[in-house]
Motif scaffolding. Structure first.
Motif, PDB file in Angstrom:
ATOM      1  N   GLN A   1      74.672  -8.033   7.974  1.00 44.69           N
ATOM      2  CA  GLN A   1      73.536  -7.794   7.325  1.00 44.69           C
ATOM      3  C   GLN A   1      73.661  -7.867   5.692  1.00 44.69           C
ATOM      4  OE1 GLN A   1      71.189  -4.333   8.577  1.00 44.69           O
ATOM      5  NE2 GLN A   1      72.450  -4.270  10.234  1.00 44.69           N
TER       6      GLN A   1
ATOM      7  N   GLY B   1      72.014  -3.756  13.832  1.00 40.57           N
ATOM      8  CA  GLY B   1      73.494  -4.138  14.188  1.00 40.57           C
ATOM      9  C   GLY B   1      73.707  -5.463  13.562  1.00 40.57           C
ATOM     10  N   GLY B   2      75.164  -5.823  13.616  1.00 41.37           N
ATOM     11  CA  GLY B   2      75.505  -7.116  13.125  1.00 41.37           C
ATOM     12  C   GLY B   2      75.746  -7.153  11.501  1.00 41.37           C
TER      13      GLY B   2
ATOM     14  N   ARG C   1      70.037 -15.030  11.639  1.00 48.57           N
ATOM     15  CA  ARG C   1      71.377 -14.289  11.313  1.00 48.57           C
ATOM     16  C   ARG C   1      72.503 -15.342  10.648  1.00 48.57           C
ATOM     17  NH1 ARG C   1      71.733  -9.100  13.928  1.00 48.57           N
ATOM     18  NH2 ARG C   1      69.972  -8.568  15.284  1.00 48.57           N
ATOM     19  N   ASP C   2      73.229 -14.261  10.532  1.00 46.53           N
ATOM     20  CA  ASP C   2      74.628 -14.709   9.862  1.00 46.53           C
ATOM     21  C   ASP C   2      74.518 -14.643   8.320  1.00 46.53           C
ATOM     22  OD1 ASP C   2      77.256 -15.507  10.012  1.00 46.53           O
ATOM     23  OD2 ASP C   2      77.142 -17.755  10.077  1.00 46.53           O
ATOM     24  N   PRO C   3      74.610 -13.876   7.705  1.00 50.12           N
ATOM     25  CA  PRO C   3      73.973 -12.646   8.226  1.00 50.12           C
ATOM     26  C   PRO C   3      72.363 -12.381   8.457  1.00 50.12           C
ATOM     27  CG  PRO C   3      74.292 -12.392   5.753  1.00 50.12           C
ATOM     28  CD  PRO C   3      74.565 -13.761   6.163  1.00 50.12           C
TER      29      PRO C   3
END
Length: 258
Positions: A64, A61-62, A37-39
């Motif tokens: 992206q 979620g988060g 992630r991140d993104p």
């Protein structure tokens, strides 16, 4: 007469049924995985107007970043503007998605596609599986046809039209209804853990317009493949259109590298 293809109008008509059909259980499994992630970097292959991104993005979620692949620049324009949300960015890539390599997928958190696998050959599926495995990223493929249709008003001719349509899907070496099994084998041979789940369209009066459009394409493709059905087709089409209740079976597939 052929299937509706990839016209934006057809993609818009089917988007609600697609969203209802896709397996949320596989997405639940996916979000349990520790993704890069991140993104989160998601590559959507054959993105169309971006319906997969609209459905999947809010479930992941988060932050992206979506990389939207398609050969049709009209669809890419629609997809780029349609995949939005807090912390979500998107870019488009026009070209042949079957030529992607592990190097192309470097840094990708997830490869996904909707209604794609059945349009590929066995070699293309193996190549895609190899690219995902080489990049170490999971893959989620939704809504691949599996060759089964159930009408509420069943009749003897259903089997003949179904068989002809399935053979039409296999023309030119395409996998058609054999795609999910072929993809499961290809990813499995490369050590991935593969999970499949049913994702049927359940159409009825509430989606009569989609049922009628799908039916015209389904019958038309069957007749194109088996001209001997042409005499039966008009009356058959009228009977089926009078009762739009039908289950069109699909399957979703999640492959997670070891």
């Amino acid at each position: 007469m052929s299937t509706p293809g990839f016209a934006p109008e057809w993609l818009a008509l089917r988007e609600g049924a697609d969203a209802d059909a896709r397996s949320t259980a596989l997405v639940d499994r996916l979000v349990e995985i520790h993704l890069n992630r991140d993104p989160l970097v998601v590559r959507d292959l054959g993105c169309g107007t971006g319906s997969q991104g609209r459905w999947l993005g809010r479930r992941l979620g988060g932050a992206q970043h979506w990389v939207l692949h398609d050969r049709d620049p009209r669809l890419l324009d629609l997809a780029r503007s349609g995949v939005t949300g807090p912390g979500v960015t998107a870019e488009t890539r026009e070209g042949d998605l079957t030529a992607l390599t592990a190097a192309d997928l470097a840094g990708t958190s997830l490869v996904t596609a909707s209604a794609l696998l059945d349009l590929l050959t066995a070699d293309q599926v193996r190549g895609l599986a190899g690219a995902c495995a080489g990049a170490g990223c999971p893959a989620l493929f939704t809504l691949s046809v599996v060759g089964r249709v159930e009408f509420a008003a069943a009749e003897a001719l259903d089997a003949a039209f179904e068989a002809a349509f399935n053979d039409h899907q296999r023309r030119g070496g395409l996998l058609g209804p054999d795609a999910v099994d072929a993809a499961a084998a290809a990813f499995g041979e490369l050590g991935a853990t593969v999970t499949t789940s049913p994702s049927p369209w359940r159409l009825g009066p509430g989606r009569a317009a989609l049922a009628r459009e799908w039916l015209r394409g389904w019958v038309g493709a069957a007749v194109e493949q088996e001209p001997g059905l042409a005499d039966e087709a008009p009356d058959y089409l009228r009977r089926k259109a009078a009762d739009p209740r039908v289950v069109v079976h699909h399957a979703d597939l999640l492959a997670v590298p070891s």
